[in-house]
Design a protein around this motif. Structure first.
Motif, PDB file in Angstrom:
ATOM      1  N   VAL A  56      23.200 -68.745 -15.487  1.00  0.00           N
ATOM      2  CA  VAL A  56      23.303 -68.621 -13.746  1.00  0.00           C
ATOM      3  C   VAL A  56      23.989 -70.386 -13.531  1.00  0.00           C
ATOM      4  CG1 VAL A  56      22.142 -68.289 -11.865  1.00  0.00           C
ATOM      5  CG2 VAL A  56      20.739 -67.407 -13.570  1.00  0.00           C
ATOM      6  N   GLU A  57      25.304 -69.607 -12.737  1.00  0.00           N
ATOM      7  CA  GLU A  57      26.389 -70.448 -12.666  1.00  0.00           C
ATOM      8  C   GLU A  57      25.901 -71.020 -10.655  1.00  0.00           C
ATOM      9  OE1 GLU A  57      30.685 -70.589 -12.889  1.00  0.00           O
ATOM     10  OE2 GLU A  57      29.991 -69.177 -14.338  1.00  0.00           O
ATOM     11  N   ARG A  58      26.041 -72.168 -11.142  1.00  0.00           N
ATOM     12  CA  ARG A  58      25.232 -72.769  -9.675  1.00  0.00           C
ATOM     13  C   ARG A  58      26.341 -74.000  -9.011  1.00  0.00           C
ATOM     14  NH1 ARG A  58      22.360 -77.470  -8.988  1.00  0.00           N
ATOM     15  NH2 ARG A  58      22.237 -78.260 -10.568  1.00  0.00           N
ATOM     16  N   LYS A  59      26.470 -73.340  -7.781  1.00  0.00           N
ATOM     17  CA  LYS A  59      27.525 -74.499  -7.577  1.00  0.00           C
ATOM     18  C   LYS A  59      27.655 -75.597  -7.428  1.00  0.00           C
ATOM     19  CE  LYS A  59      30.472 -70.111  -6.527  1.00  0.00           C
ATOM     20  NZ  LYS A  59      29.923 -69.557  -7.790  1.00  0.00           N
ATOM     21  N   GLU A  60      28.575 -76.754  -7.058  1.00  0.00           N
ATOM     22  CA  GLU A  60      28.551 -77.690  -6.991  1.00  0.00           C
ATOM     23  C   GLU A  60      27.320 -78.160  -5.642  1.00  0.00           C
ATOM     24  OE1 GLU A  60      30.858 -82.054  -6.582  1.00  0.00           O
ATOM     25  OE2 GLU A  60      31.468 -80.656  -7.136  1.00  0.00           O
ATOM     26  N   GLY A  61      26.670 -79.183  -5.290  1.00  0.00           N
ATOM     27  CA  GLY A  61      25.815 -78.815  -4.154  1.00  0.00           C
ATOM     28  C   GLY A  61      24.904 -78.286  -3.680  1.00  0.00           C
ATOM     29  N   GLU A  62      24.943 -77.181  -4.386  1.00  0.00           N
ATOM     30  CA  GLU A  62      23.732 -75.596  -4.634  1.00  0.00           C
ATOM     31  C   GLU A  62      21.658 -76.265  -5.254  1.00  0.00           C
ATOM     32  OE1 GLU A  62      23.037 -71.535  -5.230  1.00  0.00           O
ATOM     33  OE2 GLU A  62      24.546 -72.267  -6.249  1.00  0.00           O
ATOM     34  N   PRO A  63      21.208 -76.147  -4.242  1.00  0.00           N
ATOM     35  CA  PRO A  63      19.984 -77.151  -4.836  1.00  0.00           C
ATOM     36  C   PRO A  63      19.757 -75.941  -6.122  1.00  0.00           C
ATOM     37  CG  PRO A  63      19.524 -76.260  -2.422  1.00  0.00           C
ATOM     38  CD  PRO A  63      21.434 -75.884  -2.835  1.00  0.00           C
ATOM     39  N   THR A  64      18.699 -75.879  -6.439  1.00  0.00           N
ATOM     40  CA  THR A  64      18.558 -75.429  -8.039  1.00  0.00           C
ATOM     41  C   THR A  64      17.677 -74.442  -7.509  1.00  0.00           C
ATOM     42  OG1 THR A  64      16.251 -77.298  -8.609  1.00  0.00           O
ATOM     43  CG2 THR A  64      18.536 -77.668  -9.504  1.00  0.00           C
ATOM     44  N   THR A  94      12.999 -78.086   5.315  1.00  0.00           N
ATOM     45  CA  THR A  94      13.634 -77.961   3.576  1.00  0.00           C
ATOM     46  C   THR A  94      14.081 -76.746   3.299  1.00  0.00           C
ATOM     47  OG1 THR A  94      11.638 -79.526   2.589  1.00  0.00           O
ATOM     48  CG2 THR A  94      12.868 -78.986   0.886  1.00  0.00           C
ATOM     49  N   VAL A  95      13.573 -75.411   3.161  1.00  0.00           N
ATOM     50  CA  VAL A  95      13.949 -74.650   3.191  1.00  0.00           C
ATOM     51  C   VAL A  95      15.211 -74.115   4.264  1.00  0.00           C
ATOM     52  CG1 VAL A  95      13.526 -72.255   4.155  1.00  0.00           C
ATOM     53  CG2 VAL A  95      12.182 -72.772   2.631  1.00  0.00           C
ATOM     54  N   GLN A  96      15.188 -74.523   4.874  1.00  0.00           N
ATOM     55  CA  GLN A  96      16.880 -74.565   5.833  1.00  0.00           C
ATOM     56  C   GLN A  96      17.899 -75.680   5.620  1.00  0.00           C
ATOM     57  OE1 GLN A  96      18.600 -76.844   8.071  1.00  0.00           O
ATOM     58  NE2 GLN A  96      19.194 -75.232   9.726  1.00  0.00           N
ATOM     59  N   LYS A  97      17.235 -76.056   4.973  1.00  0.00           N
ATOM     60  CA  LYS A  97      18.260 -77.226   3.959  1.00  0.00           C
ATOM     61  C   LYS A  97      18.878 -76.669   2.630  1.00  0.00           C
ATOM     62  CE  LYS A  97      18.924 -81.757   1.380  1.00  0.00           C
ATOM     63  NZ  LYS A  97      19.715 -81.276   1.035  1.00  0.00           N
ATOM     64  N   ASN A  98      17.910 -76.121   2.269  1.00  0.00           N
ATOM     65  CA  ASN A  98      17.981 -75.236   1.213  1.00  0.00           C
ATOM     66  C   ASN A  98      19.393 -73.806   1.150  1.00  0.00           C
ATOM     67  OD1 ASN A  98      17.209 -76.719  -0.086  1.00  0.00           O
ATOM     68  ND2 ASN A  98      15.086 -75.531  -1.135  1.00  0.00           N
ATOM     69  N   ILE A  99      19.106 -73.434   2.454  1.00  0.00           N
ATOM     70  CA  ILE A  99      19.765 -72.305   3.088  1.00  0.00           C
ATOM     71  C   ILE A  99      20.736 -72.819   3.334  1.00  0.00           C
ATOM     72  CG2 ILE A  99      20.017 -71.124   5.101  1.00  0.00           C
ATOM     73  CD1 ILE A  99      17.052 -70.625   4.943  1.00  0.00           C
ATOM     74  N   ARG A 100      21.113 -73.788   4.203  1.00  0.00           N
ATOM     75  CA  ARG A 100      22.734 -74.519   4.420  1.00  0.00           C
ATOM     76  C   ARG A 100      23.962 -74.701   3.525  1.00  0.00           C
ATOM     77  NH1 ARG A 100      23.595 -77.854  10.453  1.00  0.00           N
ATOM     78  NH2 ARG A 100      25.609 -78.897   9.941  1.00  0.00           N
ATOM     79  N   ASP A 101      22.522 -75.648   2.526  1.00  0.00           N
ATOM     80  CA  ASP A 101      23.539 -76.383   1.383  1.00  0.00           C
ATOM     81  C   ASP A 101      23.668 -75.181   0.165  1.00  0.00           C
ATOM     82  OD1 ASP A 101      23.099 -78.480   1.848  1.00  0.00           O
ATOM     83  OD2 ASP A 101      21.148 -79.166   1.046  1.00  0.00           O
ATOM     84  N   THR A 102      23.075 -73.969  -0.482  1.00  0.00           N
ATOM     85  CA  THR A 102      23.652 -72.753  -0.435  1.00  0.00           C
ATOM     86  C   THR A 102      25.279 -72.608  -0.148  1.00  0.00           C
ATOM     87  OG1 THR A 102      21.741 -72.144  -1.723  1.00  0.00           O
ATOM     88  CG2 THR A 102      22.978 -70.841  -1.771  1.00  0.00           C
ATOM     89  N   GLU A 103      25.153 -72.406   1.413  1.00  0.00           N
ATOM     90  CA  GLU A 103      26.301 -71.853   2.169  1.00  0.00           C
ATOM     91  C   GLU A 103      27.002 -72.408   2.331  1.00  0.00           C
ATOM     92  OE1 GLU A 103      26.160 -68.579   3.700  1.00  0.00           O
ATOM     93  OE2 GLU A 103      24.416 -67.982   2.705  1.00  0.00           O
ATOM     94  N   LYS A 104      27.121 -73.819   2.420  1.00  0.00           N
ATOM     95  CA  LYS A 104      28.237 -74.779   2.499  1.00  0.00           C
ATOM     96  C   LYS A 104      28.820 -74.615   0.587  1.00  0.00           C
ATOM     97  CE  LYS A 104      29.429 -79.268   3.617  1.00  0.00           C
ATOM     98  NZ  LYS A 104      28.293 -80.380   4.421  1.00  0.00           N
ATOM     99  N   ALA A 105      27.815 -74.153  -0.063  1.00  0.00           N
ATOM    100  CA  ALA A 105      28.335 -74.834  -1.850  1.00  0.00           C
ATOM    101  C   ALA A 105      28.939 -73.448  -1.635  1.00  0.00           C
ATOM    102  CB  ALA A 105      27.141 -75.080  -2.532  1.00  0.00           C
TER     103      ALA A 105
END
Length: 157
Positions: free
Chosen positions: A22-30, A142-153
């Protein structure tokens, strides 16, 4: 002989199923971190609500603790967003930033004052509510941060 050996190895490699990565974008949480965050939020909120449901306190007291939980979750997420927006150079008014801090401080204070003054709750229950509350706040952030990091990545691509 080495040609036969290579042919056998090549045949064995062809039999192996392809590895799915599964490709994970740079900056995206695992995925594991995202799952742990959602799990912590679910455990914290569920434990808190089950504790309230099973508590022998009056309904208005249960409503107070429920409202404090909802207020705390909202204020924690709101503050995290305001802090992150400022860090990312997104304009945040000082009044909103200040209100976000004030709301979180008030929600934590209301929980502490409520538990301190609750004569009908034994000390171990007070600790349970406090820990479930803190876990829920941290997990919501943490959930909100993960959502934001995923969107940004995903926007970077």
């Amino acid at each position: 002989m080495s040609n036969e050996h290579d042919a056998v190895l090549d045949t064995e490699k062809q039999k192996e199923p392809p590895k799915v990565k599964v490709e994970r974008k740079e900056g995206e949480p695992t995925a594991a971190f995202k799952g742990a965050s959602w799990g912590a939020l679910l455990v914290g909120v569920t434990a808190y609500l089950i504790g309230l449901f099973n508590a022998t306190m009056e309904l208005n007291e249960k409503g107070y603790y429920f409202a404090v939980l909802v207020f705390g979750l909202y204020s924690a997420v709101s503050l995290q967003k305001a802090v992150r927006d400022k860090e990312d150079g997104i304009p945040v008014t000082n009044i909103y930033y200040g209100i976000s801090w004030l709301a979180l401080i008030i929600s934590i204070s209301l929980m502490g004052i409520g538990l301190y003054n609750a004569g009908s709750i034994i000390l171990s229950e007070k600790g349970f509510y406090a820990m479930a509350f803190v876990l829920s706040l941290f997990a919501a952030i943490t959930v909100q941060k993960n959502i934001r990091d995923t969107e940004k990545a995903r926007e970077r691509v």
